[in-house]
Design a protein around this motif. Sequence first.
Motif, PDB file in Angstrom:
ATOM      1  N   LEU A 107       0.850  -1.189   0.000  1.00 52.53           N
ATOM      2  CA  LEU A 107       0.000   0.000   0.000  1.00 52.53           C
ATOM      3  C   LEU A 107       0.890   1.245   0.000  1.00 52.53           C
ATOM      4  CD1 LEU A 107      -3.102   0.527   0.146  1.00 52.53           C
ATOM      5  CD2 LEU A 107      -2.787   0.987   2.558  1.00 52.53           C
ATOM      6  N   ASN A 108       1.439   1.544  -1.159  1.00 52.38           N
ATOM      7  CA  ASN A 108       2.384   2.647  -1.295  1.00 52.38           C
ATOM      8  C   ASN A 108       1.654   3.891  -1.785  1.00 52.38           C
ATOM      9  OD1 ASN A 108       4.606   4.271  -1.580  1.00 52.38           O
ATOM     10  ND2 ASN A 108       5.366   3.255  -3.441  1.00 52.38           N
ATOM     11  N   LEU A 109       1.441   4.853  -0.890  1.00 54.74           N
ATOM     12  CA  LEU A 109       0.721   6.067  -1.257  1.00 54.74           C
ATOM     13  C   LEU A 109       1.587   7.040  -2.046  1.00 54.74           C
ATOM     14  CD1 LEU A 109      -1.311   6.710   2.008  1.00 54.74           C
ATOM     15  CD2 LEU A 109      -2.014   5.517  -0.061  1.00 54.74           C
ATOM     16  N   ARG A 110       2.888   6.765  -2.144  1.00 58.50           N
ATOM     17  CA  ARG A 110       3.734   7.621  -2.984  1.00 58.50           C
ATOM     18  C   ARG A 110       3.620   7.239  -4.456  1.00 58.50           C
ATOM     19  NH1 ARG A 110       8.552   7.571   0.665  1.00 58.50           N
ATOM     20  NH2 ARG A 110       8.299   9.352   2.041  1.00 58.50           N
ATOM     21  N   ASP A 111       3.051   6.081  -4.738  1.00 61.51           N
ATOM     22  CA  ASP A 111       2.818   5.647  -6.113  1.00 61.51           C
ATOM     23  C   ASP A 111       1.578   6.368  -6.633  1.00 61.51           C
ATOM     24  OD1 ASP A 111       2.320   4.399  -8.511  1.00 61.51           O
ATOM     25  OD2 ASP A 111       2.717   2.386  -7.761  1.00 61.51           O
ATOM     26  N   ALA A 112       1.765   7.212  -7.659  1.00 64.96           N
ATOM     27  CA  ALA A 112       0.668   8.029  -8.167  1.00 64.96           C
ATOM     28  C   ALA A 112      -0.484   7.163  -8.671  1.00 64.96           C
ATOM     29  CB  ALA A 112       1.169   8.938  -9.289  1.00 64.96           C
ATOM     30  N   VAL A 113      -0.162   6.051  -9.341  1.00 73.34           N
ATOM     31  CA  VAL A 113      -1.199   5.187  -9.891  1.00 73.34           C
ATOM     32  C   VAL A 113      -2.023   4.546  -8.780  1.00 73.34           C
ATOM     33  CG1 VAL A 113      -1.632   3.136 -11.287  1.00 73.34           C
ATOM     34  CG2 VAL A 113       0.158   4.742 -11.961  1.00 73.34           C
ATOM     35  N   LYS A 114      -1.353   4.008  -7.763  1.00 71.10           N
ATOM     36  CA  LYS A 114      -2.076   3.341  -6.683  1.00 71.10           C
ATOM     37  C   LYS A 114      -2.891   4.334  -5.859  1.00 71.10           C
ATOM     38  CE  LYS A 114       0.535  -0.888  -6.035  1.00 71.10           C
ATOM     39  NZ  LYS A 114       1.164  -1.811  -5.064  1.00 71.10           N
ATOM     40  N   LEU A 115      -2.306   5.494  -5.556  1.00 72.55           N
ATOM     41  CA  LEU A 115      -3.039   6.497  -4.793  1.00 72.55           C
ATOM     42  C   LEU A 115      -4.290   6.947  -5.552  1.00 72.55           C
ATOM     43  CD1 LEU A 115      -3.280   8.464  -2.412  1.00 72.55           C
ATOM     44  CD2 LEU A 115      -1.869  10.071  -3.707  1.00 72.55           C
ATOM     45  N   TYR A 116      -4.121   7.252  -6.824  1.00 72.50           N
ATOM     46  CA  TYR A 116      -5.253   7.673  -7.649  1.00 72.50           C
ATOM     47  C   TYR A 116      -6.305   6.567  -7.722  1.00 72.50           C
ATOM     48  CZ  TYR A 116      -7.119  10.855 -11.201  1.00 72.50           C
ATOM     49  OH  TYR A 116      -7.891  11.760 -11.892  1.00 72.50           O
ATOM     50  N   SER A 117      -5.841   5.310  -7.798  1.00 75.59           N
ATOM     51  CA  SER A 117      -6.759   4.179  -7.883  1.00 75.59           C
ATOM     52  C   SER A 117      -7.521   4.002  -6.576  1.00 75.59           C
ATOM     53  CB  SER A 117      -5.985   2.907  -8.209  1.00 75.59           C
ATOM     54  OG  SER A 117      -6.841   1.790  -8.259  1.00 75.59           O
ATOM     55  N   TYR A 118      -6.833   4.093  -5.431  1.00 77.04           N
ATOM     56  CA  TYR A 118      -7.498   3.925  -4.136  1.00 77.04           C
ATOM     57  C   TYR A 118      -8.560   5.003  -3.913  1.00 77.04           C
ATOM     58  CZ  TYR A 118      -3.585   0.783  -3.068  1.00 77.04           C
ATOM     59  OH  TYR A 118      -2.667  -0.232  -3.092  1.00 77.04           O
ATOM     60  N   MET A 119      -8.230   6.237  -4.233  1.00 76.56           N
ATOM     61  CA  MET A 119      -9.189   7.329  -4.047  1.00 76.56           C
ATOM     62  C   MET A 119     -10.408   7.135  -4.939  1.00 76.56           C
ATOM     63  SD  MET A 119      -6.926  10.800  -3.517  1.00 76.56           S
ATOM     64  CE  MET A 119      -6.248  10.753  -5.181  1.00 76.56           C
ATOM     65  N   ASN A 120     -10.181   6.736  -6.173  1.00 77.04           N
ATOM     66  CA  ASN A 120     -11.297   6.566  -7.106  1.00 77.04           C
ATOM     67  C   ASN A 120     -12.145   5.353  -6.762  1.00 77.04           C
ATOM     68  OD1 ASN A 120     -11.231   8.555  -9.572  1.00 77.04           O
ATOM     69  ND2 ASN A 120      -9.096   8.105  -9.122  1.00 77.04           N
ATOM     70  N   ILE A 121     -11.546   4.304  -6.195  1.00 80.17           N
ATOM     71  CA  ILE A 121     -12.334   3.152  -5.734  1.00 80.17           C
ATOM     72  C   ILE A 121     -13.294   3.582  -4.635  1.00 80.17           C
ATOM     73  CG2 ILE A 121     -12.189   0.986  -4.456  1.00 80.17           C
ATOM     74  CD1 ILE A 121      -9.583   0.416  -6.003  1.00 80.17           C
ATOM     75  N   THR A 122     -12.786   4.371  -3.684  1.00 84.32           N
ATOM     76  CA  THR A 122     -13.631   4.853  -2.588  1.00 84.32           C
ATOM     77  C   THR A 122     -14.778   5.715  -3.100  1.00 84.32           C
ATOM     78  OG1 THR A 122     -11.678   4.857  -1.146  1.00 84.32           O
ATOM     79  CG2 THR A 122     -13.610   6.078  -0.391  1.00 84.32           C
ATOM     80  N   VAL A 123     -14.457   6.662  -3.988  1.00 82.34           N
ATOM     81  CA  VAL A 123     -15.494   7.551  -4.533  1.00 82.34           C
ATOM     82  C   VAL A 123     -16.498   6.762  -5.367  1.00 82.34           C
ATOM     83  CG1 VAL A 123     -15.903   9.523  -6.055  1.00 82.34           C
ATOM     84  CG2 VAL A 123     -13.969   9.548  -4.490  1.00 82.34           C
ATOM     85  N   ALA A 124     -16.019   5.790  -6.136  1.00 83.69           N
ATOM     86  CA  ALA A 124     -16.915   4.988  -6.979  1.00 83.69           C
ATOM     87  C   ALA A 124     -17.919   4.210  -6.132  1.00 83.69           C
ATOM     88  CB  ALA A 124     -16.099   4.040  -7.849  1.00 83.69           C
ATOM     89  N   ILE A 125     -17.473   3.621  -5.037  1.00 89.31           N
ATOM     90  CA  ILE A 125     -18.384   2.868  -4.170  1.00 89.31           C
ATOM     91  C   ILE A 125     -19.434   3.790  -3.564  1.00 89.31           C
ATOM     92  CG2 ILE A 125     -18.529   1.539  -2.025  1.00 89.31           C
ATOM     93  CD1 ILE A 125     -15.754   0.407  -2.698  1.00 89.31           C
ATOM     94  N   ILE A 126     -19.009   4.966  -3.113  1.00 94.73           N
ATOM     95  CA  ILE A 126     -19.954   5.936  -2.545  1.00 94.73           C
ATOM     96  C   ILE A 126     -20.959   6.378  -3.608  1.00 94.73           C
ATOM     97  CG2 ILE A 126     -20.166   8.238  -1.537  1.00 94.73           C
ATOM     98  CD1 ILE A 126     -17.446   7.791  -0.221  1.00 94.73           C
TER      99      ILE A 126
END
Length: 410
Positions: free
Chosen positions: A83-102
């Motif tokens: 869970l590397n939040l410095r990785d732009a792809v993973k961070l962007y993906s995690y945020m969008n997963i959360t928003v998509a579920i909401i």
Amino acid sequence: MALFGIRLSRKPIRGKARLVHALLVTNIFMLTLLGLFSNRFTLRGRNRFIFSRKYLAYAMLVTIVFTSIYVRQMYLDYTTAQLNLRDAVKLYSYMNITVAIINLITQMLMSKSVARMMSNVPLFETLSSIQIDTRTIMTSVLMALIKVLGFPFVLEVALIVQQKRNEPHLKWTWTLYNLFPMVISNYLNNCYFGAMIIAKNMLEALNAKLKLQVQQVNLMQHEDNKKLYSKYYRIQRFCTMADELDDLLAKYKMICSQSTDYMALMSLSIVLSLICHLLGITVGCYNQYYTIAESVIGKKPYDAFGAFINLVFLTISILELTLLTYLSNDVLTETRLTGIILQEMNVHEADWRYQQSVHTFTLQVVTIKYRIKPMGLFEIDISLINSMLSAVASFTLILVQSDLSQRFKQ
């Protein structure tokens, strides 16, 4: 005209409204496919959109499958220390997963409200009565396509390039797995963006008609025109223009009220999207600094590829924010321009019926005080981008100072 077996108006759709109809039907089809729309269209009864339990069941299925797959992936990344939040792809993906579920959950809860709002919008009747320039329509469609299709395409290319470098054994289709949450999380915002483009075009056409009427009214009160036409003709002409002005007022109120209602439905998604962009831009700027600091201070090789991928996601976030704020500011400018045009009317020697219409229109413009304020938290206009960039600069500066203090302590 019907597309996918749907014709969104009981009356024939002609002219430039056909393009809007095709885009709207395609949009409804995609919303339903992604599980973001639990209503069906019908020509029976007064309401064109009604709640559907079958579509709701499908939306629930999409939500459950999406949540189980992507939340499980986030949990596996956490348990395996990936869970590397410095990785732009993973961070962007995690945020969008959360928003998509909401977004998936809230759209199911608001299905009946969405159906009522969409059934009450006289979109095609308004488009048929307001002449919108073809060039304006094509420019607006192009801008919408850039946001809806262009940005995901750029992200997909960046994901493919990154995968070929880091995981060359995987097929390029695996990048769609990371792209899909980004599409769902931004789709509602793209719908709102398209609705605001239509509102802007209609306001521009309305103001153009209003300017033309100002010229006619001011010309009719000129001394030469008073001598040229009889008093009866002038009264009749003023009454006709008063009816036209009342019709423009009705359209102005409809545009403002319906766009406000749509904003209320989309407000949570817009706020979450803006928060994601704020975090994404902040972390993106910090990552750019961190890559340079590691090379200059840490004497490590400069990761140009990682910096480039990070720059792509950073640029997309900035462009998303910029397009939304500039479009919202244009809509607000057009609503204010309506009041300015009304002030340019000379009604001192106009018929009392026309004076009454002008005063009513002016009073409505002042009373409505149209604003774009999601959840009542902040106003979306040109000043928002300055506020967001100031916040990004402040947060980035704090992170940079913390990193530098840790480096020099060592």
